[in-house]
Design a protein around this motif. Sequence first.
Motif, PDB file in Angstrom:
ATOM      1  N   GLY A  47     -62.018  19.594  40.756  1.00 15.07           N
ATOM      2  CA  GLY A  47     -62.348  20.897  41.326  1.00 15.07           C
ATOM      3  C   GLY A  47     -62.308  22.017  40.308  1.00 15.07           C
ATOM      4  O   GLY A  47     -62.232  21.790  39.098  1.00 15.07           O
ATOM      5  N   ASP A  48     -62.325  23.248  40.803  1.00 11.97           N
ATOM      6  CA  ASP A  48     -62.481  24.446  39.982  1.00 11.97           C
ATOM      7  C   ASP A  48     -61.372  24.629  38.950  1.00 11.97           C
ATOM      8  O   ASP A  48     -61.571  25.230  37.900  1.00 11.97           O
ATOM      9  CB  ASP A  48     -62.523  25.669  40.922  1.00 11.97           C
ATOM     10  CG  ASP A  48     -63.382  26.793  40.366  1.00 11.97           C
ATOM     11  OD1 ASP A  48     -63.783  26.712  39.193  1.00 11.97           O
ATOM     12  OD2 ASP A  48     -63.645  27.754  41.092  1.00 11.97           O
ATOM     13  N   LEU A  49     -60.175  24.116  39.235  1.00 13.84           N
ATOM     14  CA  LEU A  49     -59.034  24.300  38.324  1.00 13.84           C
ATOM     15  C   LEU A  49     -58.597  23.006  37.647  1.00 13.84           C
ATOM     16  O   LEU A  49     -57.494  22.917  37.120  1.00 13.84           O
ATOM     17  CB  LEU A  49     -57.846  24.898  39.091  1.00 13.84           C
ATOM     18  CG  LEU A  49     -57.990  26.362  39.489  1.00 13.84           C
ATOM     19  CD1 LEU A  49     -56.864  26.775  40.428  1.00 13.84           C
ATOM     20  CD2 LEU A  49     -58.004  27.260  38.259  1.00 13.84           C
ATOM     21  N   ALA A  50     -59.465  22.003  37.626  1.00 18.32           N
ATOM     22  CA  ALA A  50     -59.085  20.691  37.103  1.00 18.32           C
ATOM     23  C   ALA A  50     -58.642  20.734  35.647  1.00 18.32           C
ATOM     24  O   ALA A  50     -57.683  20.054  35.257  1.00 18.32           O
ATOM     25  CB  ALA A  50     -60.245  19.714  37.262  1.00 18.32           C
ATOM     26  N   GLN A  86     -57.763  18.816  44.768  1.00 14.65           N
ATOM     27  CA  GLN A  86     -59.187  19.105  44.552  1.00 14.65           C
ATOM     28  C   GLN A  86     -59.502  20.605  44.451  1.00 14.65           C
ATOM     29  O   GLN A  86     -60.657  21.006  44.581  1.00 14.65           O
ATOM     30  CB  GLN A  86     -60.032  18.468  45.667  1.00 14.65           C
ATOM     31  CG  GLN A  86     -59.844  16.965  45.805  1.00 14.65           C
ATOM     32  CD  GLN A  86     -60.501  16.407  47.046  1.00 14.65           C
ATOM     33  OE1 GLN A  86     -61.602  16.820  47.417  1.00 14.65           O
ATOM     34  NE2 GLN A  86     -59.841  15.469  47.712  1.00 14.65           N
ATOM     35  N   THR A  87     -58.476  21.444  44.246  1.00 10.28           N
ATOM     36  CA  THR A  87     -58.634  22.906  44.241  1.00 10.28           C
ATOM     37  C   THR A  87     -59.273  23.375  45.544  1.00 10.28           C
ATOM     38  O   THR A  87     -60.068  24.309  45.568  1.00 10.28           O
ATOM     39  CB  THR A  87     -59.474  23.394  43.051  1.00 10.28           C
ATOM     40  OG1 THR A  87     -59.249  22.579  41.904  1.00 10.28           O
ATOM     41  CG2 THR A  87     -59.095  24.830  42.672  1.00 10.28           C
ATOM     42  N   PHE A 112     -51.338  24.684  42.592  1.00 12.24           N
ATOM     43  CA  PHE A 112     -51.682  25.662  41.568  1.00 12.24           C
ATOM     44  C   PHE A 112     -52.408  26.839  42.223  1.00 12.24           C
ATOM     45  O   PHE A 112     -51.934  27.974  42.185  1.00 12.24           O
ATOM     46  CB  PHE A 112     -52.546  24.993  40.502  1.00 12.24           C
ATOM     47  CG  PHE A 112     -52.919  25.878  39.339  1.00 12.24           C
ATOM     48  CD1 PHE A 112     -52.216  27.041  39.074  1.00 12.24           C
ATOM     49  CD2 PHE A 112     -53.965  25.543  38.502  1.00 12.24           C
ATOM     50  CE1 PHE A 112     -52.549  27.860  37.998  1.00 12.24           C
ATOM     51  CE2 PHE A 112     -54.314  26.349  37.421  1.00 12.24           C
ATOM     52  CZ  PHE A 112     -53.612  27.503  37.174  1.00 12.24           C
ATOM     53  N   ALA A 113     -53.527  26.574  42.874  1.00 15.72           N
ATOM     54  CA  ALA A 113     -54.273  27.640  43.530  1.00 15.72           C
ATOM     55  C   ALA A 113     -53.459  28.234  44.680  1.00 15.72           C
ATOM     56  O   ALA A 113     -52.912  27.501  45.501  1.00 15.72           O
ATOM     57  CB  ALA A 113     -55.597  27.102  44.065  1.00 15.72           C
ATOM     58  N   SER A 114     -53.399  29.549  44.750  1.00 14.94           N
ATOM     59  CA  SER A 114     -52.654  30.198  45.831  1.00 14.94           C
ATOM     60  C   SER A 114     -53.244  29.863  47.191  1.00 14.94           C
ATOM     61  O   SER A 114     -52.522  29.721  48.183  1.00 14.94           O
ATOM     62  CB  SER A 114     -52.655  31.721  45.626  1.00 14.94           C
ATOM     63  OG  SER A 114     -51.895  32.078  44.489  1.00 14.94           O
TER      64      SER A 114
END
Length: 422
Positions: A47-50, A86-87, A112-114
């Motif tokens: 995903g976006d932050l992988a 997977q963000t 990680f992602a809020s």
Amino acid sequence: MPRISIALALSATTIATGFLVGACSTTGGSSSTASGLKIGSLLPATGDLASIGQQMSASVPLLVETVNACGGVNGQPVTLVAVDDQTDPKAGAAGMTKLATVDKVAGVVGSFASSVSTAAVSIAAQNKVMLISPGSTSPVFTQKAKNGDFKGFWARTVPPDSYQGPALAELAKKRGYKRVSTVVINNDYGVGFEKAFVQGFEKLGGTVVNKNNPVRYDPKATTFETEATTAFAGKPDAVLGVFYVETGSLLLKSAYQQGVSKGVQVMLTDGMKSDEFPGQVGKGNDGKFIAAGVIGTVPGSDGKALEALKKLWQSKKGSSPGEFAPQSWDATALLVLAAQAAKENTGVGIANKIREVANAPGTEVTDVCEGLKLLKEGKDINYQGASGNVDVDANGDVIGVYDVWEVGDDGKIKVIDKVTPK
């Protein structure tokens, strides 16, 4: 940074270094220690932050291996179940549900992602699972913790953006920027950071030119022409972008291709601090990296245990720990230390002892095995982490420092300074 292939990034993987642990395990609220401490990780391998999340994911099993090599927790090895969020908030919620109800873990390192942590924390609290995030920085968590929404089953080893926003405002002032525009990902992280920066920058006498018409993009968007044009309109001194790597790279590339970013300083945040992003934005017609000269901030690491972690990482992986790896190490350490302090492998026990092992009074320890040993002897400890002193307050927050980073002409990111909010 390189994409690390780690088997434990898959949701089905369970690790107990040196041991095979049976399917039976403790529930979040049980006081039984018969099956040993079982923890999970809920971090973005895809995903976006992988590109950042894979470094974080690698940190958790390293701590577990270290702990199991020195006797485990409460006399038994620690088991780790890793889930790729997977963000994505939906995947994160499903992953947290699996960890809590199927795997029956006592604590989780994540996310990680809020936005993912927001989706996961209510599930964790409901099932009495302690959730410690190494990267979710939204200020929303502080207020919800004050309201009692999390029932004590939430903490983080990274400071909230209520600190980083003003720190970046300080950097903008230091650089002489008076008119700044913002463009952010439309989720808890982006909007929370935007609010903190606007307040901090205005206090310093700056003007946010699009304050009344903020530019916010859909996390699932794939094209960004309109957002780029709007954010850079009127040629502000700088544009603050609060992005994740994949989508943020596309937006910056779009701004360049439309010619709107020429002569405007771009400032970014921790969500873009990845070695991969300059390459993803690409090079211009002149062959130079489009992102060259971009500056940003990221929660720094200056803890007493940092050097030891760097040496261990080098010996095991032949490299240095990436962004948020120290925070992930510390989050895992707090879970195991709190379980040992509680003398039970449960979420309730961990939640009750998190602040006791993280804060003074107690013997300061940087080595997790030393901490476990002292706790087994009935002594109090004050864990000093790799990311910082990780003094967890009543709302689950910590205070930290911020590194200032810059993209060089060679496309490489370098830390050039430190900044703290005033």
